[in-house]
Write a protein that holds these residues in place. Structure first.
Motif, PDB file in Angstrom:
ATOM      1  N   TYR A  97      -2.584  21.253  -4.776  1.00 46.90           N
ATOM      2  CA  TYR A  97      -2.871  21.763  -3.429  1.00 46.90           C
ATOM      3  C   TYR A  97      -2.579  20.722  -2.355  1.00 46.90           C
ATOM      4  CZ  TYR A  97      -5.193  25.794  -5.508  1.00 46.90           C
ATOM      5  OH  TYR A  97      -5.462  26.935  -6.202  1.00 46.90           O
ATOM      6  N   GLY A  98      -2.730  19.443  -2.679  1.00 51.30           N
ATOM      7  CA  GLY A  98      -2.456  18.382  -1.710  1.00 51.30           C
ATOM      8  C   GLY A  98      -3.681  17.819  -1.026  1.00 51.30           C
ATOM      9  N   ALA A  99      -4.810  18.510  -1.134  1.00 50.09           N
ATOM     10  CA  ALA A  99      -6.039  18.000  -0.502  1.00 50.09           C
ATOM     11  C   ALA A  99      -6.514  16.741  -1.193  1.00 50.09           C
ATOM     12  CB  ALA A  99      -7.127  19.078  -0.542  1.00 50.09           C
ATOM     13  N   MET A 100      -6.389  16.707  -2.526  1.00 50.23           N
ATOM     14  CA  MET A 100      -6.751  15.519  -3.298  1.00 50.23           C
ATOM     15  C   MET A 100      -5.511  15.032  -4.041  1.00 50.23           C
ATOM     16  SD  MET A 100     -10.584  16.376  -4.826  1.00 50.23           S
ATOM     17  CE  MET A 100     -10.085  17.883  -5.678  1.00 50.23           C
ATOM     18  N   TYR A 101      -5.315  13.717  -4.053  1.00 50.02           N
ATOM     19  CA  TYR A 101      -4.169  13.151  -4.756  1.00 50.02           C
ATOM     20  C   TYR A 101      -4.518  11.728  -5.171  1.00 50.02           C
ATOM     21  CZ  TYR A 101      -3.416  11.305  -0.022  1.00 50.02           C
ATOM     22  OH  TYR A 101      -3.596  10.713   1.215  1.00 50.02           O
ATOM     23  N   PRO A 102      -3.862  11.194  -6.213  1.00 45.63           N
ATOM     24  CA  PRO A 102      -4.186   9.847  -6.702  1.00 45.63           C
ATOM     25  C   PRO A 102      -3.724   8.778  -5.718  1.00 45.63           C
ATOM     26  CG  PRO A 102      -2.293  10.721  -7.871  1.00 45.63           C
ATOM     27  CD  PRO A 102      -2.821  11.845  -7.027  1.00 45.63           C
ATOM     28  N   LYS A 103      -4.541   7.728  -5.602  1.00 46.53           N
ATOM     29  CA  LYS A 103      -4.186   6.658  -4.670  1.00 46.53           C
ATOM     30  C   LYS A 103      -4.183   5.284  -5.314  1.00 46.53           C
ATOM     31  CE  LYS A 103      -8.897   6.162  -2.802  1.00 46.53           C
ATOM     32  NZ  LYS A 103      -9.729   6.187  -1.578  1.00 46.53           N
ATOM     33  N   THR A 104      -4.448   5.200  -6.610  1.00 42.06           N
ATOM     34  CA  THR A 104      -4.406   3.920  -7.311  1.00 42.06           C
ATOM     35  C   THR A 104      -3.478   4.051  -8.513  1.00 42.06           C
ATOM     36  OG1 THR A 104      -6.280   4.443  -8.766  1.00 42.06           O
ATOM     37  CG2 THR A 104      -6.794   3.430  -6.631  1.00 42.06           C
ATOM     38  N   TYR A 105      -3.046   2.871  -9.012  1.00 40.48           N
ATOM     39  CA  TYR A 105      -2.189   2.875 -10.191  1.00 40.48           C
ATOM     40  C   TYR A 105      -2.922   3.480 -11.391  1.00 40.48           C
ATOM     41  CZ  TYR A 105       1.310  -0.002  -7.873  1.00 40.48           C
ATOM     42  OH  TYR A 105       2.274  -0.467  -7.018  1.00 40.48           O
ATOM     43  N   TYR A 106      -4.197   3.204 -11.515  1.00 37.18           N
ATOM     44  CA  TYR A 106      -4.980   3.745 -12.630  1.00 37.18           C
ATOM     45  C   TYR A 106      -5.005   5.271 -12.575  1.00 37.18           C
ATOM     46  CZ  TYR A 106      -9.058   4.855 -15.518  1.00 37.18           C
ATOM     47  OH  TYR A 106      -9.909   5.394 -16.454  1.00 37.18           O
ATOM     48  N   ALA A 107      -5.269   5.816 -11.396  1.00 38.24           N
ATOM     49  CA  ALA A 107      -5.321   7.275 -11.252  1.00 38.24           C
ATOM     50  C   ALA A 107      -3.947   7.890 -11.485  1.00 38.24           C
ATOM     51  CB  ALA A 107      -5.844   7.649  -9.877  1.00 38.24           C
ATOM     52  N   ASN A 108      -2.885   7.252 -10.977  1.00 39.40           N
ATOM     53  CA  ASN A 108      -1.537   7.775 -11.211  1.00 39.40           C
ATOM     54  C   ASN A 108      -1.164   7.735 -12.687  1.00 39.40           C
ATOM     55  OD1 ASN A 108       0.166   8.504  -8.692  1.00 39.40           O
ATOM     56  ND2 ASN A 108      -0.985   6.687  -8.036  1.00 39.40           N
ATOM     57  N   PHE A 109      -1.639   6.699 -13.384  1.00 42.20           N
ATOM     58  CA  PHE A 109      -1.379   6.602 -14.817  1.00 42.20           C
ATOM     59  C   PHE A 109      -2.056   7.767 -15.561  1.00 42.20           C
ATOM     60  CE2 PHE A 109      -2.692   4.995 -19.032  1.00 42.20           C
ATOM     61  CZ  PHE A 109      -1.430   4.759 -19.570  1.00 42.20           C
ATOM     62  N   LEU A 110      -3.306   8.065 -15.198  1.00 47.14           N
ATOM     63  CA  LEU A 110      -4.003   9.198 -15.815  1.00 47.14           C
ATOM     64  C   LEU A 110      -3.336  10.527 -15.470  1.00 47.14           C
ATOM     65  CD1 LEU A 110      -7.801   8.329 -15.456  1.00 47.14           C
ATOM     66  CD2 LEU A 110      -6.390   8.242 -17.508  1.00 47.14           C
ATOM     67  N   VAL A 111      -2.881  10.661 -14.225  1.00 46.26           N
ATOM     68  CA  VAL A 111      -2.188  11.885 -13.825  1.00 46.26           C
ATOM     69  C   VAL A 111      -0.932  12.086 -14.663  1.00 46.26           C
ATOM     70  CG1 VAL A 111      -0.838  12.909 -11.965  1.00 46.26           C
ATOM     71  CG2 VAL A 111      -3.106  12.001 -11.487  1.00 46.26           C
ATOM     72  N   THR A 112      -0.202  11.010 -14.938  1.00 47.03           N
ATOM     73  CA  THR A 112       1.007  11.103 -15.761  1.00 47.03           C
ATOM     74  C   THR A 112       0.684  11.610 -17.160  1.00 47.03           C
ATOM     75  OG1 THR A 112       1.994   9.259 -14.532  1.00 47.03           O
ATOM     76  CG2 THR A 112       2.974   9.822 -16.671  1.00 47.03           C
ATOM     77  N   ILE A 113      -0.363  11.021 -17.747  1.00 43.68           N
ATOM     78  CA  ILE A 113      -0.757  11.439 -19.100  1.00 43.68           C
ATOM     79  C   ILE A 113      -1.245  12.884 -19.100  1.00 43.68           C
ATOM     80  CG2 ILE A 113      -2.383  11.020 -20.984  1.00 43.68           C
ATOM     81  CD1 ILE A 113      -2.337   8.083 -20.253  1.00 43.68           C
ATOM     82  N   GLU A 114      -2.084  13.237 -18.122  1.00 40.16           N
ATOM     83  CA  GLU A 114      -2.642  14.580 -18.087  1.00 40.16           C
ATOM     84  C   GLU A 114      -1.570  15.628 -17.817  1.00 40.16           C
ATOM     85  OE1 GLU A 114      -6.394  17.045 -16.158  1.00 40.16           O
ATOM     86  OE2 GLU A 114      -5.825  15.096 -15.330  1.00 40.16           O
ATOM     87  N   SER A 115      -0.606  15.314 -16.986  1.00 41.93           N
ATOM     88  CA  SER A 115       0.473  16.269 -16.715  1.00 41.93           C
ATOM     89  C   SER A 115       1.272  16.566 -17.980  1.00 41.93           C
ATOM     90  CB  SER A 115       1.397  15.726 -15.625  1.00 41.93           C
ATOM     91  OG  SER A 115       0.701  15.554 -14.406  1.00 41.93           O
ATOM     92  N   LEU A 116       1.545  15.498 -18.748  1.00 41.70           N
ATOM     93  CA  LEU A 116       2.278  15.683 -20.000  1.00 41.70           C
ATOM     94  C   LEU A 116       1.469  16.522 -20.993  1.00 41.70           C
ATOM     95  CD1 LEU A 116       4.657  15.086 -21.860  1.00 41.70           C
ATOM     96  CD2 LEU A 116       3.517  12.930 -22.488  1.00 41.70           C
ATOM     97  N   LEU A 117       0.175  16.187 -21.149  1.00 41.99           N
ATOM     98  CA  LEU A 117      -0.673  16.944 -22.063  1.00 41.99           C
ATOM     99  C   LEU A 117      -0.855  18.388 -21.592  1.00 41.99           C
ATOM    100  CD1 LEU A 117      -3.429  14.313 -22.960  1.00 41.99           C
ATOM    101  CD2 LEU A 117      -1.420  14.985 -24.288  1.00 41.99           C
TER     102      LEU A 117
END
Length: 298
Positions: A97-117
């Motif tokens: 939606y764009g209201a919430m988005y990752p702003k740290t490397y740690y959060a982006n790393f989790l987003v990458t893993i979760e998107s793949l899963l």
């Protein structure tokens, strides 16, 4: 006088619904060892519940993982589980939606893993849903009872089978097997299987009903047996039907069984086939299981 049949599920290998009535113990592998087979076979409400629980648990675990990284989600309340959970839902489903988005490397790393899963989980869930929906299942009705009565001068075991779908089962084949308990000369108890030949064991187009007949002659495993012997020997008659569903062009299977309480002597099935005024054939399934005394007892 019509006699209504009864359902008995004890002391049998195959239940009236076609399922196996056997308890398995001592297997080396667990029930969940063959996960794919389990997910295909379990009932729909259990399958939906399992997928839903897995989805919620996965998002809850990722939410906790986001919280462990501190304030890594923009516009989310720090330390708020529900904000992290709904951010995980948006990420796993690729909503964004764009209201919430990752702003740290740690959060982006989790987003990458979760998107793949999430992509893998969606693909597997979709495949399982398609496999379950496309799995061919027979809708075949078996009479609740079988009867033993003379037919064309020969004592015969007769039961009725009906196709519940508005299509044809092509190259339908029925096989009858008698199972009974025997004791060997050494005193060993075992269940023996005997083939029961039929008057007609196949039908090129099975669309309406089928009167399945086995003649009880000297070659029949039922020859010379009465109700007391059938009960004593724990006789069960297994029925298996196979054919090709013309709609999906796949092989379908159906099973049923009859035990002593479901075998009636000197009875016959009510006629359910008739012709309408326009000449079309009609089958009345409301009397599919009904029997009446045979002519010699009237």
């Amino acid at each position: 006088m019509f006699i209504k049949s009864r359902q008995v599920t004890t002391n049998r290998i195959v239940r009236p619904d076609g399922g196996f009535n056997v308890v398995r113990k001592g297997l080396p592998s667990s029930y969940w060892g063959d996960l794919y087979h389990v997910l295909i076979r379990i009932q729909w409400h259990k399958f939906i519940l399992l997928i839903t629980c897995g989805y919620l648990v996965a998002n809850a675990l990722f939410a906790l993982a986001y919280l462990c990284g501190g304030d890594g989600i923009e516009n989310a309340k720090p330390g708020n589980f529900f904000d992290a959970f709904f951010f995980s839902v948006q990420t796993m489903a690729s909503i964004g939606y764009g209201a919430m988005y990752p702003k740290t490397y740690y959060a982006n790393f989790l987003v990458t893993i979760e998107s793949l899963l999430g992509l893998l989980g969606l693909a597997m869930a979709t495949g399982l849903m398609f496999a379950r929906i496309s799995l061919p299942k027979a809708r075949v009705m078996f009479s609740n009872v079988a009867v033993i009565t003379p037919y064309d001068g020969v004592e015969s075991l007769i039961f009725r089978v009906g196709n519940e779908r508005q299509n044809w089962i092509l190259e339908a084949q029925i096989r009858l097997t008698l199972v009974r308990t025997e004791v060997s000369k050494e005193g060993n108890i075992m269940r023996r299987f005997y083939d029961m030949p039929l008057v007609r064991s196949n039908s090129p187009v099975f669309a309406l009903s089928w009167m399945v007949m086995h003649q009880i002659d000297q070659a029949s495993p039922l020859y010379g047996m009465n109700l007391e012997k059938i009960i004593e020997n724990e006789v069960e008659i297994l029925v298996t039907l196979t054919g090709i569903d013309e709609t999906v062009s796949q092989t379908i299977h159906a099973r049923h069984s009859f035990i002593a309480e479901e075998i009636l002597w000197n009875m016959k099935f009510v006629d359910i086939l008739s012709k309408q005024r326009d000449g079309k054939r009609c089958i009345n399934y409301s009397h599919f299981h009904d029997v009446i005394p045979s002519s010699k007892d009237l």
